[in-house]
Design an enzyme around this catalytic site. Structure first.
Site, PDB file in Angstrom:
ATOM      1  N   PRO A  29     -14.539  -6.740   3.725  1.00 41.58           N
ATOM      2  CA  PRO A  29     -15.769  -7.310   4.296  1.00 41.58           C
ATOM      3  C   PRO A  29     -17.041  -6.674   3.762  1.00 41.58           C
ATOM      4  O   PRO A  29     -18.130  -7.224   3.975  1.00 41.58           O
ATOM      5  CB  PRO A  29     -15.606  -7.030   5.794  1.00 41.58           C
ATOM      6  N   HIS A  72       2.008 -11.641   2.489  1.00 39.07           N
ATOM      7  CA  HIS A  72       0.859 -11.086   1.781  1.00 39.07           C
ATOM      8  C   HIS A  72       0.279 -12.071   0.769  1.00 39.07           C
ATOM      9  O   HIS A  72      -0.942 -12.184   0.611  1.00 39.07           O
ATOM     10  CB  HIS A  72       1.275  -9.786   1.098  1.00 39.07           C
ATOM     11  N   TYR A  92       0.812  -1.213   0.000  1.00 42.38           N
ATOM     12  CA  TYR A  92       0.000   0.000   0.000  1.00 42.38           C
ATOM     13  C   TYR A  92       0.850   1.269   0.000  1.00 42.38           C
ATOM     14  O   TYR A  92       0.311   2.373  -0.070  1.00 42.38           O
ATOM     15  CB  TYR A  92      -0.933   0.041   1.214  1.00 42.38           C
ATOM     16  N   GLY A 142     -16.845  -2.228  -1.223  1.00 40.37           N
ATOM     17  CA  GLY A 142     -17.735  -1.080  -1.288  1.00 40.37           C
ATOM     18  C   GLY A 142     -19.092  -1.354  -1.907  1.00 40.37           C
ATOM     19  O   GLY A 142     -19.985  -0.505  -1.837  1.00 40.37           O
ATOM     20  N   PHE A 143     -19.249  -2.547  -2.497  1.00 35.48           N
ATOM     21  CA  PHE A 143     -20.535  -2.820  -3.138  1.00 35.48           C
ATOM     22  C   PHE A 143     -21.650  -2.965  -2.096  1.00 35.48           C
ATOM     23  O   PHE A 143     -22.811  -2.665  -2.363  1.00 35.48           O
ATOM     24  CB  PHE A 143     -20.445  -4.092  -3.993  1.00 35.48           C
TER      25      PHE A 143
END
Length: 330
Positions: A208, A128, A58, A212-213
């Site tokens: 989770p 990761h 990130y 964003g959906f």
């Protein structure tokens, strides 16, 4: 008030909802200022969050995400758990272009993360993604050494299957497994989550809210800005988008009956799947943060859970990654 949950059997205890910082610097556009992001992180702590998640990936090549998180939590570092991750190589723009979980790179990333975060010890260090060229036993052995040296407290893995989980755990106990899990993505339920529970490993679902959906702000792929992951996510494309939007509309209807939001319904559903689960929703908005954390107070009845399962029994329409980035579980 958020309750505590144990992640694994090695002593890692955190609040039941954590906070993911990825979207503040990577993959979801460029909204919000540094000062606003720090304010949201600090507000999360005020509201009881104790697990904060970042990663070398990130940082976009300049340490940005870890530096941001480190500055934000500095006033209360001893009250929170910081998780970060290693495992990639990068191009000149800071974009991942390969895997590298060699012992030398694990050590290099650990030292960089400690420096960027401004801390003496990393609470959770994750691999990761699996590196096909490095046995997981070597990865576990290197993290074990870092734990013995006092630079890391707990060992985590991300997006691995049962066999890899067992092999790593045999070298050094894995405290936590992080993998995508939500109403939109339920593939861990068949074998991965049961294996983690068999070994006494905690589970941290990322994305989770279905990236964003599963919120109130949903729009098709082409309406997201350049650089936003959702422009290329299959779930936001064509018929998949229409199917998923219809599903989410039904979830909104159920949530409205309970006087909560669809986001709260989705997070409450995850929390109801077991007390060894700690989701890490991310947001750049203090309003959304408070909405997310309020999900901890939502009680879902058996009837509610049955209705949710009827609305979305198998997850979303569309693959969660393009083929070249889809993790292969072993």
């Amino acid at each position: 008030m958020l309750k505590e949950r144990a992640l694994g059997q090695q002593g890692l205890t955190v609040a039941e909802i954590g906070f993911g910082t990825m979207g503040m610097t990577a993959f979801y556009g460029t909204r919000g200022s540094r000062e606003e992001h720090i304010a949201v992180i600090r507000r999360a702590h005020e509201l009881g969050v104790t697990l904060f998640d970042t990663a070398e990936l990130y940082n976009r090549g300049n340490g940005s995400n870890e530096i941001l998180l480190g500055e934000a939590v500095a006033p209360f570092r001893d009250q929170v758990q910081i998780a970060t991750k290693f495992g990639f190589t990068y191009d000149d723009q800071g974009n991942a272009n390969g895997n590298d979980s060699t012992p030398a790179n694990i050590r290099r990333v650990t030292e960089s993360s400690l420096r960027y975060l401004g801390i003496d010890v990393i609470d959770v260090l994750y691999q990761h993604r699996q590196d096909p060229n490095v046995p997981v036993e070597d990865v576990a052995g290197t993290v074990k050494e870092l734990i013995e040296e006092g630079k890391v407290r707990f060992f985590g893995l991300s997006e691995v299957g049962p066999e890899t989980l067992r092999r790593a755990h045999a070298v050094h106990p894995v405290s936590v497994l992080q993998t995508e899990y939500s109403l939109f993505e339920r593939s861990v339920e068949a074998e991965v989550l049961p294996a983690a529970r068999e070994l006494g490993i905690g589970f941290v679902p990322y994305s989770p809210l279905g990236r964003g959906f599963l919120t109130s702000a949903v729009k098709p792929a082409e309406e997201h800005e350049e650089g936003d992951f959702r422009r290329y996510d299959a779930r936001w494309q064509g018929e998949n988008y229409l199917t998923n939007k219809h599903t989410v509309d039904r979830l909104h209807h159920l949530a409205a009956e309970k006087k909560i939001s669809a986001s709260q319904l989705a997070l409450a559903w995850l929390l109801a799947q077991g007390d060894d689960i700690v989701p890490i929703p991310g947001t750049r908005s203090a309003v959304r943060l408070e909405e997310n954390l309020a999900a901890a107070g939502v009680e879902l009845t058996r009837e509610d859970l049955a209705r949710i399962n009827e609305i979305i029994p198998d997850g979303a329409a569309g693959a969660r990654y393009t083929p070249e980035y889809l993790p292969t579980w072993i």
